[in-house]
Scaffold this motif. Structure first.
Motif, PDB file in Angstrom:
ATOM      1  N   SER A   1       0.822  -1.210   0.000  1.00 47.67           N
ATOM      2  CA  SER A   1       0.000   0.000   0.000  1.00 47.67           C
ATOM      3  C   SER A   1       0.855   1.257   0.000  1.00 47.67           C
ATOM      4  O   SER A   1       0.467   2.284  -0.568  1.00 47.67           O
ATOM      5  CB  SER A   1      -0.934  -0.003   1.215  1.00 47.67           C
ATOM      6  OG  SER A   1      -0.198   0.094   2.417  1.00 47.67           O
ATOM      7  N   TRP A   2       2.043   1.187   0.638  1.00 42.72           N
ATOM      8  CA  TRP A   2       2.938   2.341   0.588  1.00 42.72           C
ATOM      9  C   TRP A   2       3.509   2.495  -0.816  1.00 42.72           C
ATOM     10  O   TRP A   2       3.703   3.614  -1.302  1.00 42.72           O
ATOM     11  CB  TRP A   2       4.043   2.201   1.614  1.00 42.72           C
ATOM     12  CG  TRP A   2       5.192   3.146   1.410  1.00 42.72           C
ATOM     13  CD1 TRP A   2       6.506   2.837   1.349  1.00 42.72           C
ATOM     14  CD2 TRP A   2       5.125   4.567   1.233  1.00 42.72           C
ATOM     15  NE1 TRP A   2       7.266   3.953   1.126  1.00 42.72           N
ATOM     16  CE2 TRP A   2       6.449   5.044   1.054  1.00 42.72           C
ATOM     17  CE3 TRP A   2       4.095   5.490   1.177  1.00 42.72           C
ATOM     18  CZ2 TRP A   2       6.754   6.380   0.842  1.00 42.72           C
ATOM     19  CZ3 TRP A   2       4.393   6.833   0.966  1.00 42.72           C
ATOM     20  CH2 TRP A   2       5.700   7.258   0.814  1.00 42.72           C
ATOM     21  N   ARG A   3       3.757   1.392  -1.515  1.00 44.96           N
ATOM     22  CA  ARG A   3       4.204   1.501  -2.897  1.00 44.96           C
ATOM     23  C   ARG A   3       3.129   2.164  -3.757  1.00 44.96           C
ATOM     24  O   ARG A   3       3.432   2.958  -4.650  1.00 44.96           O
ATOM     25  CB  ARG A   3       4.543   0.114  -3.456  1.00 44.96           C
ATOM     26  CG  ARG A   3       5.729  -0.543  -2.769  1.00 44.96           C
ATOM     27  CD  ARG A   3       6.402  -1.547  -3.679  1.00 44.96           C
ATOM     28  NE  ARG A   3       5.505  -2.605  -4.110  1.00 44.96           N
ATOM     29  CZ  ARG A   3       5.324  -3.756  -3.471  1.00 44.96           C
ATOM     30  NH1 ARG A   3       6.008  -3.989  -2.354  1.00 44.96           N
ATOM     31  NH2 ARG A   3       4.510  -4.682  -3.933  1.00 44.96           N
ATOM     32  N   ALA A   4       1.852   1.841  -3.479  1.00 48.82           N
ATOM     33  CA  ALA A   4       0.768   2.491  -4.218  1.00 48.82           C
ATOM     34  C   ALA A   4       0.716   3.982  -3.914  1.00 48.82           C
ATOM     35  O   ALA A   4       0.506   4.807  -4.813  1.00 48.82           O
ATOM     36  CB  ALA A   4      -0.565   1.828  -3.867  1.00 48.82           C
ATOM     37  N   GLY A   5       0.916   4.350  -2.647  1.00 45.50           N
ATOM     38  CA  GLY A   5       0.952   5.763  -2.302  1.00 45.50           C
ATOM     39  C   GLY A   5       2.104   6.488  -2.970  1.00 45.50           C
ATOM     40  O   GLY A   5       1.964   7.646  -3.406  1.00 45.50           O
ATOM     41  N   TYR A   6       3.241   5.818  -3.070  1.00 44.59           N
ATOM     42  CA  TYR A   6       4.391   6.417  -3.747  1.00 44.59           C
ATOM     43  C   TYR A   6       4.100   6.595  -5.240  1.00 44.59           C
ATOM     44  O   TYR A   6       4.508   7.599  -5.847  1.00 44.59           O
ATOM     45  CB  TYR A   6       5.617   5.525  -3.537  1.00 44.59           C
ATOM     46  CG  TYR A   6       6.914   6.131  -4.023  1.00 44.59           C
ATOM     47  CD1 TYR A   6       7.469   7.225  -3.373  1.00 44.59           C
ATOM     48  CD2 TYR A   6       7.579   5.611  -5.116  1.00 44.59           C
ATOM     49  CE1 TYR A   6       8.655   7.786  -3.808  1.00 44.59           C
ATOM     50  CE2 TYR A   6       8.768   6.160  -5.565  1.00 44.59           C
ATOM     51  CZ  TYR A   6       9.307   7.247  -4.897  1.00 44.59           C
ATOM     52  OH  TYR A   6      10.476   7.795  -5.351  1.00 44.59           O
TER      53      TYR A   6
ATOM     54  N   ILE B   1       2.219  10.306  -9.880  1.00 42.32           N
ATOM     55  CA  ILE B   1       1.174  10.801 -10.778  1.00 42.32           C
ATOM     56  C   ILE B   1       0.905  12.273 -10.519  1.00 42.32           C
ATOM     57  O   ILE B   1       0.779  13.083 -11.453  1.00 42.32           O
ATOM     58  CB  ILE B   1      -0.107   9.963 -10.601  1.00 42.32           C
ATOM     59  CG1 ILE B   1       0.149   8.511 -11.043  1.00 42.32           C
ATOM     60  CG2 ILE B   1      -1.264  10.564 -11.381  1.00 42.32           C
ATOM     61  CD1 ILE B   1      -0.989   7.571 -10.716  1.00 42.32           C
ATOM     62  N   SER B   2       0.817  12.651  -9.241  1.00 37.33           N
ATOM     63  CA  SER B   2       0.561  14.048  -8.911  1.00 37.33           C
ATOM     64  C   SER B   2       1.745  14.930  -9.286  1.00 37.33           C
ATOM     65  O   SER B   2       1.564  16.062  -9.742  1.00 37.33           O
ATOM     66  CB  SER B   2       0.253  14.178  -7.419  1.00 37.33           C
ATOM     67  OG  SER B   2      -0.135  15.488  -7.087  1.00 37.33           O
ATOM     68  N   ALA B   3       2.976  14.422  -9.099  1.00 38.31           N
ATOM     69  CA  ALA B   3       4.150  15.195  -9.498  1.00 38.31           C
ATOM     70  C   ALA B   3       4.175  15.426 -10.999  1.00 38.31           C
ATOM     71  O   ALA B   3       4.549  16.509 -11.480  1.00 38.31           O
ATOM     72  CB  ALA B   3       5.422  14.472  -9.043  1.00 38.31           C
ATOM     73  N   ALA B   4       3.759  14.425 -11.764  1.00 37.26           N
ATOM     74  CA  ALA B   4       3.686  14.588 -13.218  1.00 37.26           C
ATOM     75  C   ALA B   4       2.641  15.635 -13.591  1.00 37.26           C
ATOM     76  O   ALA B   4       2.831  16.413 -14.543  1.00 37.26           O
ATOM     77  CB  ALA B   4       3.354  13.249 -13.879  1.00 37.26           C
ATOM     78  N   ALA B   5       1.529  15.681 -12.834  1.00 38.58           N
ATOM     79  CA  ALA B   5       0.500  16.695 -13.103  1.00 38.58           C
ATOM     80  C   ALA B   5       1.030  18.095 -12.831  1.00 38.58           C
ATOM     81  O   ALA B   5       0.713  19.043 -13.557  1.00 38.58           O
ATOM     82  CB  ALA B   5      -0.735  16.415 -12.256  1.00 38.58           C
TER      83      ALA B   5
END
Length: 428
Positions: free
Chosen positions: A85-90, A95-99
Motif C-alpha cells: 500500500s505504501w508503494r501504491a501511495g508512492y 502521478i501528482s508530481a507529473a501533473a
C-alpha cells in the motif's frame, strides 16, 4: 467602458508570460515529493522512510528482521519499507508530481498547412501554412500551476496519512499476535493439567475408587481443554499471517519471532479534550481534506472568472499565391459562447466544493467520535485489567495455595487441586 479592464488584462498577460518563462526552467518535483512526506511524518514522531522497491529498502528490512524478537517499532519500520500500500501511495505521488510538471507547461503549438493543385498539370498552384497557440492556455497557466501545486500538497498529506494509518494497523496486529501467543501458552498449560487429571481419574477408576460418570466427566474436560488449545493456536497463526501481510513479508522472509509476553499497560491516557484537539490539529487525513476544500474554492473562482471564455488561438498565417506573391500575417481564432456559456462547468465546480465541504464536516465529526469511543474503550479495558491484576489473579493464587495445604493433609482429593490450578490459568 472597457478602459478600466485593459490594465488588468495587460497585467494578467504579463504574469502569464513571466510564468511561461519560469515554467520552462521548472522540473519534476524531487523524488516525487517524498522529502515533504517525510517531514510531515517526522514531525509526528515517525522514522525516516525510503522509496519502496529499492535495494536499500529490502536490505534494511532484512537487517531489521534479523533482530529477534521483533519489537512493535521494528514491525512498523518494516511495513513502511515493504508494504504494497505504501508503494501504491508512492505511485500516486508520482502521478501528482507529473501533473504539477504538465500544469507548468504550455500546450504545444499547432502547425497547419494546405496546398491547392491545378487541374491540368497537377503542379502546386497555391499553398498556405499557419502556426497557432492556445491563448487561453497561456492566460490560465499561473492558475493551473497553482491548482496543480495545491493538489500535489494534498496528495502528499494523503500519502502521509496512509502511512500513519498503516502504522496503526501494524501496531494493533502486533499486539494481537503477542497476546494470542501468550493465550495459547496458557491454554496449553490448562490442557496439560486436564490431561493429568484425566490420567489420575483413570487410575482411580481402575482401582475401583471412581464411578464411570466421574471418569467420563474428567475425559470430557480434558478434550475440551485440548480443543481450546487448537483454537488458540489457530488464532495465533491467523494473527501472525495478518501481521506478516501488513509488513509486506513474502515466504522468503517468514523467519521472525515476537516476544512471549505483552508489555505492561500504560498508566493513563490524556484527557478527551486534549486528544480531540490533537486529532483536529494533527490528523493528516483532515489536513488533506482541508487542502481539497481550498483547492475546490480556487477552482470555482477560476471557473467563474473565465466562464464565458472559450478557446482562443493566436498565431501566424502564411500564404503563397499563384503569382508568386508571399503573404504573412497574424491569425486569430475565437470560440463564440453561443450554445454553451459555461453553466455546466460552473455548477460542477460549485457542487464539487459543496461535496468537499460536506465530506470535511463528516470527517471532523467521525474523528471526534472515534477519539471519544477509543478513549472510553481504553479506560474500560484498563480498569478491568487492573482489577484482574489487583483482585482476581491474587485471589486465584490464594485459592491454589490453600487447596494445596488441604491436599497435603489429604483433606481433599487431588482433583480439587488440579481444578484450582486450571482456574488460576484461566483467570490469568
Amino acid at each position: 467602458m472597457n478602459i478600466p479592464a485593459k490594465p488588468r488584462t495587460q497585467s494578467r498577460l504579463g504574469i502569464a508570460l513571466a510564468a511561461a518563462g519560469l515554467a520552462a526552467c521548472a522540473g519534476i518535483p524531487e523524488d516525487r515529493g517524498l522529502p515533504q512526506v517525510q517531514a510531515l511524518l517526522q514531525a509526528r514522531g515517525y522514522p525516516e522512510m525510503t522509496a519502496p522497491d529499492s535495494a536499500q529498502a529490502g536490505k534494511l528490512a532484512d537487517e531489521l528482521l534479523a533482530q529477534e524478537p521483533l519489537s512493535a517499532d521494528t514491525a512498523v519500520r518494516i511495513a513502511l519499507l515493504l508494504n504494497p500500500s505504501w508503494r501504491a501511495g508512492y505511485a500516486r505521488l508520482g502521478i501528482s508530481a507529473a501533473a504539477v510538471y504538465d500544469a507548468g507547461r504550455l500546450s504545444n503549438p499547432r502547425l497547419s498547412a494546405g496546398a491547392q493543385f491545378t487541374g491540368d498539370s497537377g503542379a502546386v498552384n497555391r499553398y498556405d501554412f499557419g502556426v497557432t497557440e492556445d491563448f487561453l492556455d497561456l492566460l490560465l497557466l499561473p492558475s493551473r500551476s497553482r491548482l496543480a501545486a495545491a493538489e500535489f500538497e494534498r496528495t502528499r498529506e494523503e500519502a502521509a496519512a496512509a502511512v500513519i494509518g498503516l502504522s496503526g494497523q501494524v501496531l494493533a496486529a502486533y499486539r494481537r499476535l503477542v497476546g494470542a501467543r501468550q493465550i495459547a501458552g496458557l491454554r496449553q498449560a490448562v490442557a496439560d493439567a486436564a490431561e493429568a487429571s484425566a490420567a489420575l481419574a483413570q487410575r482411580y477408576f481402575d482401582a475401583g475408587n471412581m464411578a464411570q460418570l466421574d471418569l467420563e466427566l474428567q475425559r470430557a474436560a480434558a478434550g475440551q481443554a485440548q480443543a481450546d488449545v487448537v483454537r488458540a493456536r489457530n488464532e495465533a497463526l491467523a494473527a501472525r499471517a495478518e501481521l506478516g501481510r501488513l509488513m509486506g513479508l513474502t515466504a522468503e522472509r517468514d523467519r521472525w519471532q515476537v516476544p512471549e509476553r505483552l508489555p505492561p499497560l500504560p498508566t493513563q491516557d490524556p484527557g478527551l479534550a486534549e486528544l480531540q484537539a490533537l486529532a483536529r490539529r494533527s490528523r493528516l487525513d483532515l489536513a488533506a481534506k482541508r487542502s481539497e476544500v481550498a483547492l475546490r474554492e480556487q477552482a470555482l473562482g477560476i471557473t467563474r472568472e473565465y466562464q464565458l471564455v472559450g478557446e482562443v488561438e493566436l498565431g501566424v498565417q502564411g500564404e503563397r499565391d499563384d503569382d508568386g506573391a508571399h503573404l504573412l500575417g497574424p491569425a486569430l481564432a475565437v470560440q463564440l459562447p453561443l450554445f454553451n456559456q459555461g453553466q455546466g462547468a460552473l455548477l460542477r465546480a460549485e457542487s464539487q466544493l459543496e461535496l468537499s465541504r460536506a465530506e470535511l464536516s463528516g470527517m471532523e465529526v467521525v474523528a471526534g467520535k472515534a477519539v471519544e469511543l477509543a478513549l472510553a474503550q481504553a479506560a474500560a479495558a484498563r480498569a478491568l485489567a487492573q482489577r484482574y491484576a489487583a483482585e482476581y489473579v491474587p485471589q486465584s493464587q490464594r485459592i491454589v495455595r490453600y487447596t494445596q495445604q488441604r491436599a497435603n493433609f489429604q483433606l481433599i482429593d487431588p482433583f480439587a487441586l488440579i481444578r484450582a490450578r486450571q482456574q488460576e490459568y484461566d483467570t490469568y
